[in-house]
Design a protein around this motif. Structure first.
Motif, PDB file in Angstrom:
ATOM      1  N   ASP A  88      -0.997  -8.983   1.793  1.00 40.51           N
ATOM      2  CA  ASP A  88      -2.438  -7.678   1.683  1.00 40.51           C
ATOM      3  C   ASP A  88      -1.275  -6.916   2.396  1.00 40.51           C
ATOM      4  OD1 ASP A  88      -3.607  -8.862   5.887  1.00 40.51           O
ATOM      5  OD2 ASP A  88      -0.842  -9.064   4.466  1.00 40.51           O
ATOM      6  N   GLN A  89      -0.802  -6.078   2.384  1.00 42.02           N
ATOM      7  CA  GLN A  89       0.271  -4.732   2.359  1.00 42.02           C
ATOM      8  C   GLN A  89      -0.319  -4.226   1.855  1.00 42.02           C
ATOM      9  OE1 GLN A  89       3.965  -2.844   0.971  1.00 42.02           O
ATOM     10  NE2 GLN A  89       4.631  -4.991   1.959  1.00 42.02           N
ATOM     11  N   ILE A  90      -1.850  -3.671   1.372  1.00 40.51           N
ATOM     12  CA  ILE A  90      -3.061  -2.958   0.501  1.00 40.51           C
ATOM     13  C   ILE A  90      -3.832  -2.072   1.900  1.00 40.51           C
ATOM     14  CG2 ILE A  90      -4.351  -4.052  -0.132  1.00 40.51           C
ATOM     15  CD1 ILE A  90      -4.702  -2.504  -2.388  1.00 40.51           C
ATOM     16  N   THR A  91      -3.152  -3.252   2.520  1.00 39.32           N
ATOM     17  CA  THR A  91      -4.578  -2.552   4.068  1.00 39.32           C
ATOM     18  C   THR A  91      -3.470  -1.604   4.601  1.00 39.32           C
ATOM     19  OG1 THR A  91      -3.449  -4.371   5.433  1.00 39.32           O
ATOM     20  CG2 THR A  91      -5.601  -5.141   4.373  1.00 39.32           C
ATOM     21  N   VAL A  92      -1.854  -1.688   4.744  1.00 37.99           N
ATOM     22  CA  VAL A  92      -1.175  -1.043   5.838  1.00 37.99           C
ATOM     23  C   VAL A  92      -1.222   0.610   5.285  1.00 37.99           C
ATOM     24  CG1 VAL A  92       0.667  -0.600   6.160  1.00 37.99           C
ATOM     25  CG2 VAL A  92       0.063  -3.004   5.969  1.00 37.99           C
ATOM     26  N   LEU A  93      -1.227   0.740   4.140  1.00 40.02           N
ATOM     27  CA  LEU A  93      -1.499   1.967   3.406  1.00 40.02           C
ATOM     28  C   LEU A  93      -2.153   2.810   4.372  1.00 40.02           C
ATOM     29  CD1 LEU A  93      -0.935   1.178  -0.455  1.00 40.02           C
ATOM     30  CD2 LEU A  93       0.743   1.270   1.037  1.00 40.02           C
ATOM     31  N   PRO A  94      -3.455   2.784   4.447  1.00 43.11           N
ATOM     32  CA  PRO A  94      -3.840   3.835   4.603  1.00 43.11           C
ATOM     33  C   PRO A  94      -3.786   3.790   6.733  1.00 43.11           C
ATOM     34  CG  PRO A  94      -6.105   2.228   4.182  1.00 43.11           C
ATOM     35  CD  PRO A  94      -4.506   1.549   3.740  1.00 43.11           C
TER      36      PRO A  94
END
Length: 348
Positions: A88-94
Motif C-alpha cells: 500500500d505504498q501508493i497511499t504514501v504518495l499524496p
C-alpha cells in the motif's frame, strides 16, 4: 519533458537511511533484516540509520512519508534503501513533499511496492535504482548472490557503464524466514536458460520506466505519477516484472492491453521483461507447473505486444525483479539494449 539527473553517490563510511515505505516487516521478521544491516556495514562499509516506522507494522502513510522526508532532508544521509516492499505504498504518495525531495536528491534503492517511490522520484527529476532491498537481497540466507552483490556495489559507488550478464543459475523458491534453519545455507539454485531476444536487429538507448507490473497497474488505475504528456516516454526502455502474487496470464495481458489502449505501450522502443517468479508459499509449483506458468506469462506479454507495439525490441527473462539473482537497474537512468550484440548495458 522532465529533466532527470543522477544524484550524488555515497562513499564507504557514509550513512545510509533504511526505511519501510511499504510495510514494517523488519518488526515481524528481524532475522533477514538484521543480516542485511550487517552486510551493509561489513561488505559495503555503510552505516545504516533506521527511522521510526522502519520496524513498525501498521504505520500510517503520514508516518512513512515523514521517514522519507527525514531521510532525504538529512545532509549526513548519502543514500536511501528500502527494507522490503509491501502492498500500500501508493497511499504514501499524496503525503510526499516533492520540492523537499527535489532539493535533496539521493540514490534510492528498492523494488516491488517501491515502484511507487521510484516513479515519484523519476517524475521529480531523480534517477532511482530498481533492486536490492535489505531483507530480500542483502538478507539472503547463506550469502548474497555474487551477481546481485556486484551489481549493487557498482550502482552504489560508481557512475559509469555496467554490462548486465545473464545468470547461469537462478532460484525463485523461498524458505520460511521465521525458521532459523533457513539461514544455515544458501538457496538451492537451478540452471538458467539465458535471455530470449525478439526484434533484436537494432540498438536502443533510452531512459527506463515501469517496474513491478501489478504496481504499475495500480498507479494507472489511481492515475498517480503517470505523465499526461505521453511523449515523455518516447524511445524509452520499459521495465516490467511480476511479483510473488503471481498474477494470472489474463491479468498480465489485461494490464498490458490497457497500457496499449492508453497509448502508452507503443511509446517505448524496448521492453525488458524480468524472469517470472513461478513459486510462492500459496502456490508451491513443481518444475512442470512453474515452466508452464512462465511460458503462459510470456505468451500473454507477446499477445499484447503484437497488438500494440509489434516492432518493439523485447528481452525476456532478464535477471531483475522477484527472482534471484537480482540485478540493479537505474530507474529513469540510461539503458542501452544492443540487439545485434545481445548485450544490455546500464549507466549507474
Amino acid at each position: 519533458m522532465t529533466m532527470i539527473s543522477y544524484p550524488p553517490k555515497p562513499s564507504p563510511g557514509d550513512r545510509i537511511a533504511v526505511i519501510s515505505p511499504g510495510a514494517g516487516l523488519p518488526g515481524l521478521l528481524p532475522r533477514p533484516y538484521e543480516l542485511g544491516l550487517e552486510r551493509l556495514r561489513k561488505d559495503y562499509e555503510l552505516e545504516p540509520v533506521e527511522y521510526p516506522a522502519t520496524r513498525k507494522m501498521g504505520s500510517t502513510p503520514q508516518e512513512r512519508a515523514d521517514d522519507i522526508h527525514a531521510a532525504f532532508a538529512d545532509p549526513d544521509i548519502k543514500a536511501v534503501i528500502a527494507s522490503i516492499g509491501g502492498d500500500d505504498q501508493i497511499t504514501v504518495l499524496p503525503f510526499l513533499d516533492r520540492e523537499l525531495i527535489r532539493a535533496n536528491p539521493k540514490p534510492f534503492f528498492g523494488m516491488s511496492d517501491n515502484t511507487n517511490l521510484l516513479m515519484f522520484l523519476r517524475n521529480t527529476g531523480i534517477v532511482g535504482f530498481h533492486g536490492a532491498t535489505v531483507m530480500c537481497e542483502l538478507g539472503r540466507p547463506g550469502a548474497m548472490n555474487p551477481q546481485t552483490a556486484e551489481s549493487l556495489r557498482a550502482a552504489l559507488f560508481t557512475s559509469g557503464e555496467y554490462e548486465l550478464k545473464p545468470a547461469e543459475r537462478w532460484n525463485d523458491i523461498n524458505r520460511d524466514w521465521a525458521d532459523p534453519a533457513t539461514f544455515d545455507a544458501e538457496p538451492q539454485m537451478r540452471p538458467a536458460d539465458g535471455w530470449t531476444w525478439l526484434n533484436a536487429d537494432r540498438v536502443v538507448e533510452g531512459r527506463t520506466w515501469g517496474g513491478c507490473l501489478e504496481i504499475v497497474g495500480w498507479l494507472l488505475m489511481a492515475d498517480r505519477e503517470i505523465s499526461r504528456d505521453l511523449s515523455e516516454y518516447d524511445g524509452g526502455v520499459l521495465l516490467l516484472e511480476t511479483s510473488e502474487e503471481m498474477p494470472s496470464t489474463n491479468e498480465v495481458f489485461w494490464t498490458l492491453r490497457n497500457m496499449g489502449e492508453r497509448g502508452l505501450l507503443q511509446r517505448f522502443s524496448a521492453l525488458l521483461m524480468g524472469r517470472a517468479k513461478t513459486w510462492s508459499f500459496e502456490r508451491p509449483n513443481g518444475p512442470e507447473e512453474a515452466a508452464r506458468y512462465a511460458a503462459e506469462q510470456r505468451e500473454a506479454v507477446l499477445r499484447a505486444m503484437r497488438a500494440y507495439a509489434p516492432d518493439t525490441t523485447i528481452v525476456f527473462d532478464v535477471d531483475f525483479g522477484h527472482a534471484d539473482p537480482q540485478l540493479v537497474i537505474p530507474y529513469g537512468g540510461l539503458v542501452r539494449v544492443d540487439g545485434p550484440a545481445r548485450r544490455i548495458t546500464v549507466t549507474y
